[in-house]
Design a protein around this motif. Structure first.
Motif, mmCIF file in Angstrom:
data_model
loop_
_atom_site.group_PDB
_atom_site.id
_atom_site.type_symbol
_atom_site.label_atom_id
_atom_site.label_comp_id
_atom_site.label_asym_id
_atom_site.label_seq_id
_atom_site.Cartn_x
_atom_site.Cartn_y
_atom_site.Cartn_z
ATOM 1 N N PHE A 17 0.824 -1.206 0.000
ATOM 2 C CA PHE A 17 0.000 0.000 0.000
ATOM 3 C C PHE A 17 0.861 1.261 0.000
ATOM 4 N N THR A 18 2.151 1.094 -0.245
ATOM 5 C CA THR A 18 3.087 2.221 -0.243
ATOM 6 C C THR A 18 3.752 2.326 -1.616
ATOM 7 N N PHE A 19 4.365 3.476 -1.866
ATOM 8 C CA PHE A 19 5.049 3.677 -3.140
ATOM 9 C C PHE A 19 6.422 3.028 -3.156
ATOM 10 N N ALA A 20 7.206 3.224 -2.094
ATOM 11 C CA ALA A 20 8.579 2.712 -2.054
ATOM 12 C C ALA A 20 8.669 1.278 -1.561
ATOM 13 N N GLY A 21 7.577 0.720 -1.054
ATOM 14 C CA GLY A 21 7.607 -0.630 -0.515
ATOM 15 C C GLY A 21 8.106 -1.684 -1.492
ATOM 16 N N PRO A 22 7.571 -1.740 -2.720
ATOM 17 C CA PRO A 22 8.050 -2.748 -3.681
ATOM 18 C C PRO A 22 9.537 -2.631 -4.006
ATOM 19 N N ILE A 23 10.068 -1.407 -3.988
ATOM 20 C CA ILE A 23 11.498 -1.216 -4.249
ATOM 21 C C ILE A 23 12.311 -1.858 -3.133
ATOM 22 N N LEU A 24 11.909 -1.593 -1.888
ATOM 23 C CA LEU A 24 12.596 -2.183 -0.743
ATOM 24 C C LEU A 24 12.429 -3.706 -0.738
ATOM 25 N N GLY A 25 11.223 -4.173 -1.067
ATOM 26 C CA GLY A 25 10.979 -5.609 -1.106
ATOM 27 C C GLY A 25 11.833 -6.309 -2.152
ATOM 28 N N ALA A 26 11.970 -5.693 -3.321
ATOM 29 C CA ALA A 26 12.813 -6.267 -4.369
ATOM 30 C C ALA A 26 14.268 -6.315 -3.928
ATOM 31 N N ALA A 27 14.745 -5.248 -3.295
ATOM 32 C CA ALA A 27 16.136 -5.206 -2.830
ATOM 33 C C ALA A 27 16.396 -6.296 -1.792
ATOM 34 N N ILE A 28 15.455 -6.483 -0.861
ATOM 35 C CA ILE A 28 15.623 -7.507 0.174
ATOM 36 C C ILE A 28 15.605 -8.900 -0.442
ATOM 37 N N MET A 29 14.652 -9.161 -1.326
ATOM 38 C CA MET A 29 14.517 -10.484 -1.928
ATOM 39 C C MET A 29 15.730 -10.853 -2.766
ATOM 40 N N ILE A 30 16.176 -9.951 -3.634
ATOM 41 C CA ILE A 30 17.320 -10.250 -4.498
ATOM 42 C C ILE A 30 18.579 -10.445 -3.664
ATOM 43 N N SER A 31 18.768 -9.615 -2.649
ATOM 44 C CA SER A 31 19.951 -9.735 -1.790
ATOM 45 C C SER A 31 19.933 -11.055 -1.031
ATOM 46 N N LEU A 32 18.796 -11.395 -0.448
ATOM 47 C CA LEU A 32 18.701 -12.649 0.291
ATOM 48 C C LEU A 32 18.930 -13.851 -0.617
ATOM 49 N N ARG A 33 18.275 -13.861 -1.769
ATOM 50 C CA ARG A 33 18.422 -15.001 -2.678
ATOM 51 C C ARG A 33 19.860 -15.154 -3.149
ATOM 52 N N THR A 34 20.532 -14.031 -3.393
ATOM 53 C CA THR A 34 21.906 -14.083 -3.893
ATOM 54 C C THR A 34 22.865 -14.638 -2.852
ATOM 55 N N PHE A 35 22.760 -14.131 -1.640
ATOM 56 C CA PHE A 35 23.753 -14.488 -0.628
ATOM 57 C C PHE A 35 23.373 -15.736 0.165
ATOM 58 N N VAL A 36 22.072 -16.023 0.297
ATOM 59 C CA VAL A 36 21.666 -17.243 0.988
ATOM 60 C C VAL A 36 22.011 -18.466 0.150
ATOM 61 N N CYS A 37 21.849 -18.352 -1.170
ATOM 62 C CA CYS A 37 22.141 -19.488 -2.059
ATOM 63 C C CYS A 37 23.618 -19.844 -2.083
ATOM 64 N N ILE A 38 24.468 -18.947 -1.590
ATOM 65 C CA ILE A 38 25.899 -19.270 -1.493
ATOM 66 C C ILE A 38 26.128 -20.340 -0.431
ATOM 67 N N TYR A 39 25.297 -20.321 0.603
ATOM 68 C CA TYR A 39 25.506 -21.215 1.736
ATOM 69 C C TYR A 39 24.565 -22.415 1.750
ATOM 70 N N THR A 40 23.426 -22.306 1.114
ATOM 71 C CA THR A 40 22.475 -23.412 1.119
ATOM 72 C C THR A 40 21.661 -23.421 -0.159
ATOM 73 N N GLU A 41 21.181 -24.597 -0.533
ATOM 74 C CA GLU A 41 20.341 -24.723 -1.724
ATOM 75 C C GLU A 41 18.855 -24.658 -1.393
ATOM 76 N N TYR A 42 18.542 -24.526 -0.113
ATOM 77 C CA TYR A 42 17.142 -24.522 0.314
ATOM 78 C C TYR A 42 16.606 -23.096 0.418
#
Length: 320
Positions: A254-279
């Motif tokens: 329901f916010t304007f900047a929310g999706p931008i922050l959500g995309a940044a969090i998701m891409i960062s987590l997926r990139t760095f979490v996948c380095i340590y685990t495949e789950y």
């Protein structure tokens, strides 16, 4: 109009972030430049979905289909024809908007969950075409080695191109949110029956919102081809669309900047979490559960809520 929508204080933080992003590429490793470019294009995609989900109240469950249409359109033009680059870059968003118009004509006749289910069905047909038509799209192998002009073929060139396009699109989308059309769309989201009772053509506004959102999704698809130099049918699969939906929910839909922050969090987590685990998908599921229980308004929505509550308390204390 610009003076009514923008003020100096509201531009300080975005302007500072933009300046920092401009000077980052020469001083950070190439890998992080690539990750930031992916965040830029994904943020634009999430913002386009938020136009119809968060601000329009429509269950657009297969938004990735239009993202893929834009990407495949520019990829096919650049590899199968001798047309100039700019033709492909313009044709991608236009083709995505046309497909959005075609699917939207059928979907706006339905409401809520039925809208989303029909869109998933129609979007899956697009995925099936891209997945099976080997002679044109390369099938499940996708298309690789897509030629790009020298100015944007490097990692820094793709980074700056994506950043500038994102900034322009953010301004346009923000102006749309603050326009009479954007306010009307939010009113339809809150109470479509009352809006229809006072003479607002609900379906027409929803269809226009879908076309606009799919146009910006097509722009994000073009940026994907610029950054990756390839395209594959997974972009059109409904599972990827679910990830985009979670980005909006994570940041605050329901916010304007929310999706931008959500995309940044998701891409960062997926990139760095996948380095340590495949789950990664397991971790994503846990994040989603915690988000629903503890941050239903999203991360940015929670920040805004806390900030507004503190401001009210300060005003009350000042009045006493």
């Amino acid at each position: 109009m610009f003076r009514d929508v923008f003020n100096l204080k509201s531009l300080v933080l975005p302007g500072a972030i933009f300046v920092v992003l401009l000077i980052l590429p020469p001083i950070i490793p190439r890998f992080y430049t690539y990750i930031l470019a992916v965040i830029f294009l994904t943020a634009l995609l999430a913002m386009s979905l938020n136009m119809v989900v968060g601000h329009g109240g429509l269950f657009q469950f297969h938004h990735g289909a239009f993202y893929g249409v834009g990407a495949y359109t520019v990829a096919l033009i650049l590899t199968k024809t001798s047309l100039p680059m700019w033709v492909g870059f313009i044709a991608g968003p236009i083709m995505a908007a046309l497909v959005g118009l075609l699917i939207g004509v059928f979907c706006v006749r339905l409401t809520r969950l039925y809208f989303g289910m029909l869109q998933i069905s129609l979007g899956s047909l697009i995925w099936a075409v891209a997945f099976r038509w080997y002679s044109l799209t390369g099938g499940d192998d996708g298309m690789h080695g897509i030629p790009m002009p020298h100015i944007i073929s490097s990692s820094n060139g793709a980074y700056y191109f994506s950043l500038i396009i994102l900034a322009i699109c953010m301004i346009v989308i923000y102006l749309m949110f603050k326009s009479p059309f954007g306010v009307t769309l939010q009113s339809i989201r809150d109470n479509p029956d009352r809006c229809e009772a006072i003479g607002i053509n609900v379906r027409r506004h929803q269809l226009i919102a879908i076309v606009i959102a799919t146009f910006f999704a097509g722009i994000a698809g073009v940026l994907f081809v610029v950054v990756e130099g390839s395209v594959f049918p997974d972009l059109l699969f409904w599972v990827f669309s679910l990830e985009i939906f979670i980005m909006c929910l994570l940041g605050g839909w329901f916010t304007f900047a929310g999706p931008i922050l959500g995309a940044a969090i998701m891409i960062s987590l997926r990139t760095f979490v996948c380095i340590y685990t495949e789950y990664w998908t397991l971790i994503l599921g846990v994040i989603l559960i915690l988000l629903i229980f503890f941050l239903p308004e999203g991360v940015w929505g929670y920040i805004l809520e806390k900030f507004s509550s503190q401001s009210k308390e300060e005003i009350e204390k000042g009045s006493k």
